[in-house]
Design an enzyme around this catalytic site. Structure first.
Site, short mmCIF file in Angstrom:
data_model
loop_
_atom_site.label_atom_id
_atom_site.label_comp_id
_atom_site.label_asym_id
_atom_site.label_seq_id
_atom_site.Cartn_x
_atom_site.Cartn_y
_atom_site.Cartn_z
N GLU A 80 0.89 -1.17 0.00
CA GLU A 80 0.00 0.00 0.00
C GLU A 80 0.92 1.21 0.00
O GLU A 80 1.56 1.50 1.00
CB GLU A 80 -0.91 -0.04 1.23
CG GLU A 80 -2.01 1.00 1.18
CD GLU A 80 -1.71 2.19 2.08
OE1 GLU A 80 -1.41 3.27 1.52
OE2 GLU A 80 -1.77 2.03 3.30
N CYS A 128 -2.36 8.42 3.83
CA CYS A 128 -2.19 8.10 2.41
C CYS A 128 -3.46 8.33 1.60
O CYS A 128 -3.40 8.45 0.38
CB CYS A 128 -1.72 6.66 2.25
SG CYS A 128 -2.78 5.48 3.10
#
Length: 534
Positions: A305, A339
């Site tokens: 990720e 993020c």
């Protein structure tokens, strides 16, 4: 040995003093959760050297943590591999039960775990409390998924044959986690891995190792391991009672903290060790590519990720007040250091001025910068000086190219790592903030005319983690949701993370998915068995 134990006790006591001072509650904080050594094979192991961990709000040293290197990493992998031989055979029901107990322990200690997050990351305490609940819910979720790992039976054209498909654990998983969610990024990976039957070696971020070590302490309580009497001085009565319970074998969950200086070599050691079958990483795209290169030599399973650059689109049909509320939630959570934070605000011409005005008012009214332990604080510090410098660089570049500072735009008077929540208008696509992830409290607004233009701007990037848009037009909602090149879309919603839903991106934002019923598949492999002679 006695000298070593005294040094370790002093380290832990020092950390305890600092956290208690910041938290303002010296009576109730549990010392047992504050650990400074590595955790391998169910025991606390010191390293030859230690590195400092600092409070990003004040710059004060919180404590010294064991600086594990390549030898410790390889030893942890061997220990995890040996434990895997036992753990893979534990029944699904028992794994489920133990993960559920780990969840229970996190909930019982949620306030102390949240204080640790705030102390080492600067995150406002209310957000830290929310992270601990989110973190614990992954353990609860995967405790349930552990009992739902099903295979298949396939009827072949040959009458005397049957085909079986089995799902089996991969083996040792190396888990490398970031500082911005120091607890949740561990349980989202480790919960799935343990439920699948894998064992893990965790390398936490050097900025926030105490949260990972606190989870290891919880696992000590869970795993039924009695510390020797010299170390038991930091163990609460609760932990002593829980230590009598049988549980997960030593070596199933291991933690090897290390300094930034050693991070590169430790990461390479984990990715190239032949006993490691799986790499799971959350962090920057640049680092992810390096780890992918290392993992490629032995063709390891990898899930990643990585970075994002989320667009937040507001169409003319949107409810402006709802869009502003969503923008506030999406942009300024953890001071913009997530993020999935919105990085580019694309606002249609007809609604642009109204949105910018209300967005600025909301920022000025609702956001309060300060120490994460202050009740009023909604915006804590950035993680370090380098992060502040990047925000400054993006603001300076934008202003030099014609952007307007609507509010904020500079370091906060509190100094150090604090930066004012900032809103820019008249932003264009040639500015750094339009094509680089800021990872800070900066909201740049770009005006657009048509839907096609907005989608083109949103997709004009090599990453694609999350995207958001606000619209009241059903046809437009379907079109844009399908056209956005991201792994996750928020429609009229600024907060999209949930343990039940798959988390991950496309393009250079990563590989695989975490959480949800799909997350456990990242730690399983399929085996086809042909059963003949029937």
């Amino acid at each position: 040995m006695a000298t070593c134990l005294r040094l370790r006790s002093c380290r832990a006591a020092r950390v305890l003093t600092q956290v208690r001072r910041y938290a303002g509650d010296s009576a109730s904080f549990s010392a047992a959760l504050l650990r400074t050594d590595g955790f391998v094979g169910g025991r606390w192991l010191p390293a030859a050297s230690a590195f400092p961990v600092h409070d990003p709000a004040s710059g004060a040293e919180l404590g010294m943590v064991a600086d594990c290197g390549v030898p410790e990493a390889r030893a942890a992998v061997r220990t995890a591999y040996e434990a895997f031989c036992t753990w893979r055979g534990v029944s699904a029901k028992e794994k489920s039960s133990l993960l559920r107990k780990w969840y229970d322990l996190m909930i019982q200690n949620k306030d102390d775990l949240a204080r640790i997050i705030t102390a080492e990351s600067g995150k406002p305490l209310k957000e830290a409390q929310g992270e601990i609940l989110y973190s614990a819910l992954f353990l609860e979720w995967f405790s349930e998924e552990a009992r739902r790992i099903y295979g298949d039976i396939i009827y072949t054209p040959a009458k005397e044959k049957r085909a079986l498909v089995l799902k089996q654990p991969l083996g040792v998983a190396a888990v490398i986690t970031p500082w911005n969610f120091p607890s949740a990024m561990i349980t989202r990976k480790v919960g799935a891995a343990l439920a699948a039957g894998c064992t893990v070696v965790v390398k936490p971020a050097e900025d926030t190792p105490f949260s990972a070590l606190a989870l290891a302490e919880a696992s000590v309580l869970l795993f039924g391991l009695l510390l020797d009497s010299q170390e038991a001085g930091l163990t609460t009565l609760t932990s002593l009672a829980l230590a009598n319970q049988a549980g997960i074998p030593p070596g199933v969950y291991n933690v090897i903290p290390c300094s930034q200086k050693k991070a590169k070599e430790v990461g390479e050691a984990l990715c190239t060790d032949p006993l490691v079958s799986k790499i799971s990483f959350t962090g920057s795209t640049t680092t992810g590519k390096i780890l992918l290169h290392h993992a490629a030599d032995s063709v390891k399973r990898v899930s990643m990720e990585l970075g994002g650059h989320a667009p937040f689109i507001v169409f003319d049909s949107a409810n402006v007040d709802q869009a502003v509320a969503g923008a506030m939630a999406s942009k300024f959570r953890n001071s913009g250091q997530t993020c999935v934070c919105s990085n580019r605000f694309l606002v249609q011409k007809g609604i642009h001025d109204s949105f910018v005005k209300k967005f600025a008012e909301a920022i000025k009214t609702n956001l309060h910068v300060g120490s994460g332990f202050e009740e009023r604080t909604t915006q804590g510090p950035l993680i370090n000086e380098k992060a502040v410098e990047k925000v400054e660089k993006h603001v300076s570049d934008a202003v030099s190219k014609g952007a307007t500072i609507v509010t904020g735009g500079k370091r906060h008077p509190l100094g150090k790592n604090f930066f004012e929540p900032t809103l820019l208008s008249n932003v264009t696509r040639d500015m750094l903030c339009s094509h680089e992830e800021t990872f800070g409290p900066l909201a740049p607004v770009i005006k657009f005319n048509t839907e096609e233009e907005a989608v083109a701007i949103a997709n004009a990037t090599d990453v694609g983690l999350a995207g958001y848009f606000y619209s009241q037009d059903p046809a437009q909602i379907w079109r844009v949701a399908e056209q956005l090149e991201v792994g996750m879309v928020g429609v009229n919603e600024g907060l999209i993370s949930s343990v039940e839903c798959p988390f991950g991106g496309v393009k250079q934002s990563g590989l695989g998915r975490e959480g949800s019923r799909y997350g456990i598949d990242e730690y399983l492999e399929l085996k086809y068995v042909c059963f003949g002679g029937l």
